[in-house]
Design an enzyme around this catalytic site. Structure first.
Site, short mmCIF file in Angstrom:
data_model
loop_
_atom_site.label_atom_id
_atom_site.label_comp_id
_atom_site.label_asym_id
_atom_site.label_seq_id
_atom_site.Cartn_x
_atom_site.Cartn_y
_atom_site.Cartn_z
N ARG A 117 -1.83 -10.98 -5.72
CA ARG A 117 -0.57 -10.91 -4.98
C ARG A 117 -0.81 -11.45 -3.83
O ARG A 117 -0.34 -12.18 -3.00
CB ARG A 117 0.00 -9.50 -5.06
CG ARG A 117 1.24 -9.65 -4.20
CD ARG A 117 1.96 -8.18 -3.96
NE ARG A 117 1.88 -7.51 -5.35
CZ ARG A 117 2.81 -7.70 -6.18
NH1 ARG A 117 3.64 -8.73 -6.32
NH2 ARG A 117 2.66 -6.97 -7.46
N TYR A 118 -2.02 -11.15 -2.90
CA TYR A 118 -2.31 -10.90 -1.63
C TYR A 118 -3.56 -12.32 -1.56
O TYR A 118 -4.18 -12.37 -2.51
CB TYR A 118 -2.85 -9.78 -1.14
CG TYR A 118 -1.97 -8.53 -1.11
CD1 TYR A 118 -0.81 -8.62 -0.13
CD2 TYR A 118 -2.29 -7.52 -1.79
CE1 TYR A 118 -0.05 -7.63 -0.21
CE2 TYR A 118 -1.12 -6.48 -1.87
CZ TYR A 118 -0.22 -6.61 -1.01
OH TYR A 118 0.78 -5.42 -1.19
N ARG A 121 -7.34 -10.64 -1.86
CA ARG A 121 -7.72 -9.38 -2.63
C ARG A 121 -7.01 -9.62 -3.91
O ARG A 121 -6.07 -10.00 -3.95
CB ARG A 121 -7.74 -8.18 -1.61
CG ARG A 121 -6.31 -7.92 -1.13
CD ARG A 121 -6.31 -7.04 0.17
NE ARG A 121 -5.12 -6.27 0.68
CZ ARG A 121 -4.47 -7.13 1.13
NH1 ARG A 121 -4.63 -8.60 1.52
NH2 ARG A 121 -3.26 -6.65 1.67
N CYS A 130 -5.69 7.69 -18.59
CA CYS A 130 -6.12 8.55 -17.18
C CYS A 130 -6.27 9.89 -17.79
O CYS A 130 -6.34 10.22 -19.15
CB CYS A 130 -4.97 8.84 -16.41
SG CYS A 130 -4.36 7.25 -15.66
N CYS A 134 0.60 11.23 -14.44
CA CYS A 134 1.75 11.65 -13.69
C CYS A 134 3.00 11.06 -14.19
O CYS A 134 3.11 9.73 -14.48
CB CYS A 134 1.28 10.81 -12.26
SG CYS A 134 -0.33 11.09 -11.66
N CYS A 137 4.47 7.74 -12.97
CA CYS A 137 3.51 6.57 -12.95
C CYS A 137 4.18 5.01 -12.85
O CYS A 137 4.94 4.67 -13.58
CB CYS A 137 2.58 6.50 -14.29
SG CYS A 137 1.46 5.27 -14.35
N ARG A 139 2.84 2.26 -13.42
CA ARG A 139 2.48 1.50 -14.66
C ARG A 139 2.56 2.14 -15.66
O ARG A 139 1.95 1.93 -16.89
CB ARG A 139 0.73 1.13 -14.49
CG ARG A 139 0.71 -0.11 -14.03
CD ARG A 139 -0.78 -0.40 -13.53
NE ARG A 139 -0.70 -0.97 -12.20
CZ ARG A 139 -1.43 -0.53 -11.27
NH1 ARG A 139 -2.28 0.54 -11.52
NH2 ARG A 139 -1.42 -0.87 -9.99
N ASP A 298 8.07 4.16 -6.54
CA ASP A 298 8.78 3.05 -7.01
C ASP A 298 9.66 3.17 -7.96
O ASP A 298 10.08 4.31 -8.36
CB ASP A 298 7.48 2.32 -7.82
CG ASP A 298 6.35 1.87 -6.94
OD1 ASP A 298 6.81 1.45 -5.84
OD2 ASP A 298 5.36 1.75 -7.32
N ASP A 335 6.53 -0.52 -1.79
CA ASP A 335 6.34 -1.65 -2.65
C ASP A 335 7.68 -2.28 -2.84
O ASP A 335 8.42 -1.89 -3.45
CB ASP A 335 5.44 -1.45 -4.07
CG ASP A 335 4.15 -1.46 -3.91
OD1 ASP A 335 3.95 -2.90 -4.08
OD2 ASP A 335 3.19 -0.92 -3.95
N LYS A 342 3.16 -4.17 -0.60
CA LYS A 342 3.19 -3.21 0.20
C LYS A 342 4.05 -3.52 1.48
O LYS A 342 3.52 -4.19 2.21
CB LYS A 342 1.93 -2.43 0.65
CG LYS A 342 1.31 -1.95 -0.82
CD LYS A 342 0.03 -1.54 -0.36
CE LYS A 342 -0.67 -0.94 -1.85
NZ LYS A 342 -1.10 -2.17 -2.56
C1 LIG Z 1 -2.29 -2.26 -3.38
C2 LIG Z 1 -2.55 -3.53 -3.81
C3 LIG Z 1 -3.84 -4.13 -3.11
C4 LIG Z 1 -4.45 -3.44 -1.86
O1 LIG Z 1 -3.61 -3.39 -0.83
P1 LIG Z 1 -4.31 -2.74 0.54
O2 LIG Z 1 -3.14 -2.65 1.50
O3 LIG Z 1 -5.33 -3.80 0.98
O4 LIG Z 1 -4.84 -1.57 0.22
C5 LIG Z 1 -4.15 -5.16 -3.70
N1 LIG Z 1 -3.59 -5.85 -4.73
C6 LIG Z 1 -2.47 -5.22 -5.13
C7 LIG Z 1 -1.83 -6.13 -6.31
C8 LIG Z 1 -2.02 -4.24 -4.92
O5 LIG Z 1 -0.79 -3.48 -5.39
#
Ligand SMILES: *Cc1c(COP(=O)(O)O)cnc(C)c1O
Length: 383
Positions: A117-118, A121, A130, A134, A137, A139, A298, A335, A342
């Site tokens: 998504r980002y 990362r 798990c 929870c 959850c 997911r 969420d 989210d 986030k």
């Molecule tokens: C939370 C998340 C991350 C990591 O986000 P940070 O703000 O760097 O901790 C990376 N990818 C996805 C899809 C996430 O939901």
């Protein structure tokens, strides 16, 4: 109890079991509460919980480790530990705003199990199981094996994708709970990721240190240590979760040089009081865990009974920021529903902004002004 006290959580109310068995992670997993009969033999359920537990098999399985179950105050139907893991009938009610995939992950998977998504990362899902489940959850659609959807995971495909996408420098391993995998399997995954030269930063998200601290063995920690720099985010929501066993497990991880963070979820009737969260965050600092995020719950299906308003969350944050150690104050995030990622939701300390000044308030509500510097071009200064 003061923040400095870490109560031990011995078998006690669980019944006859040797200390050796109790401290054995395999025993803890084998003896998890997974059926209505088992749960009812140990806890007098309310009608809402009984109905919820019967329905759980269709949505998100019931699962509670003996260690975590023993933290429940059996006399208190509103126990904050109980609310996190004992199903309730409200879970079967879907409010109009709720979704099965509230973070929009399924649409962001270039490879099964890999969410990108980002820009730099990714989130890598390595298991759908798990130690305990929870009830909120995010997911639940793919976790526990009870729901309609299966989690497909293609680790080879994920390694290939990462090799072809050198812009990804950070891999977050989650699931399910990655620490439920065997040491050998996790070692292999970490090793494969470490072989990819563009991957600089690897972290694991896990609730095992809280649900099953016995799993944090010296062998596991020695294996993890080979893959530095490795960070770990745990998930604790209430100060009672930080027992002496959890403290010791966290101390083994911290001693291995693994920086520890915590991600809490703000939950109605669990931790929606500033004092509760403050006690939790202080205890975490004593265990060398830095509170990282506080999540707004969420919009997962069947979560309305556990959700607070954003405004309540902001009011809680206002009672923390400035009133206690900055390290003890996480970032409050939501989210973005449907897949926004986030989003920090303050609260904001900026009261107003003009071209030449910013009006601020401090943690006491006193107002301050910060004049903006005017960067006139050098030619102007020369006149
Ligand atoms: C939370 C998340 C991350 C990591 O986000 P940070 O703000 O760097 O901790 C990376 N990818 C996805 C899809 C996430 O939901």
């Amino acid at each position: 109890m003061s923040a400095r006290e870490f109560a031990a959580n011995p078998p006690g109310a669980w019944g006859p079991v040797s200390t050796e068995d109790w401290n054995d992670p395999a025993w803890q997993l084998r003896n998890r509460i997974q059926s209505l009969e088992h749960l009812e033999s140990r806890l007098r359920l309310t009608p809402e919980e009984r109905a919820g537990t019967i329905l759980a098999g269709k949505k998100l399985a019931l699962g509670i480790t003996p260690h975590f179950f023993n933290l429940i105050d059996r006399q208190d139907p509103d126990c904050p530990i109980r609310r996190q893991v004992v199903p309730r009938v409200e879970e079967s009610i879907t409010s109009p705003e709720e979704m099965t995939d509230p973070c929009g992950e399924d649409g962001r998977m270039p490879v099964p199990g890999l969410v990108h998504r980002y820009p730099d990362r990714v989130l890598l899902l390595v298991t759908d199981r798990c130690a305990s489940y929870c009830r909120y959850c995010t997911r639940s659609r793919v976790v526990s094996g009870a729901g309609e959807q299966e989690l497909s995971i293609d680790l080879e495909g994920a390694y290939d994708y990462l090799k072809k996408h050198p812009e990804v420098r950070d891999v977050l391993i989650s699931g399910g709970d990655p620490l439920l995998l065997s040491d050998a399997k996790l070692d292999h995954i970490l090793g494969r990721l470490r072989q990819i030269s563009s991957v600089e930063f690897v972290r694991i998200g896990s609730r095992i240190p809280v649900f099953l601290p016995q799993r944090i063995t010296h062998d596991l920690v020695a294996m993890l240590k080979k893959h530095h720099p490795l960070f770990l985010s745990i998930h604790a929501n209430h100060p009672r979760e930080i027992t002496a066993e959890v403290r010791d497990a966290l101390s083994r991880l911290a001693d291995a040089g693994i920086p520890l963070g915590n991600q809490s979820v703000l939950l109605r009737g669990v931790n929606d009081q500033a004092d509760t969260l403050k006690e939790l965050f202080h205890k975490l600092l004593l265990c060398r865990v830095r509170p990282y995020y506080l999540y707004q719950c969420d919009l997962i299906t069947g979560s309305a009974h556990l959700r607070t308003t954003l405004r309540e969350g902001q009011e809680i944050m206002e009672q923390l920021r400035g009133h206690t150690t900055g390290y003890a104050v996480p970032t409050y995030v939501v989210d973005g529903p449907g897949g926004g990622g986030k989003i920090p939701i303050g609260p904001s300390y900026i009261v107003g902004m003009t071209d030449d000044r910013v009006i601020l308030k401090n943690f006491r509500g006193d107002v301050y002004e910060y004049p903006e510097i005017s960067h006139s071009p050098v030619s102007d200064l020369r006149g």
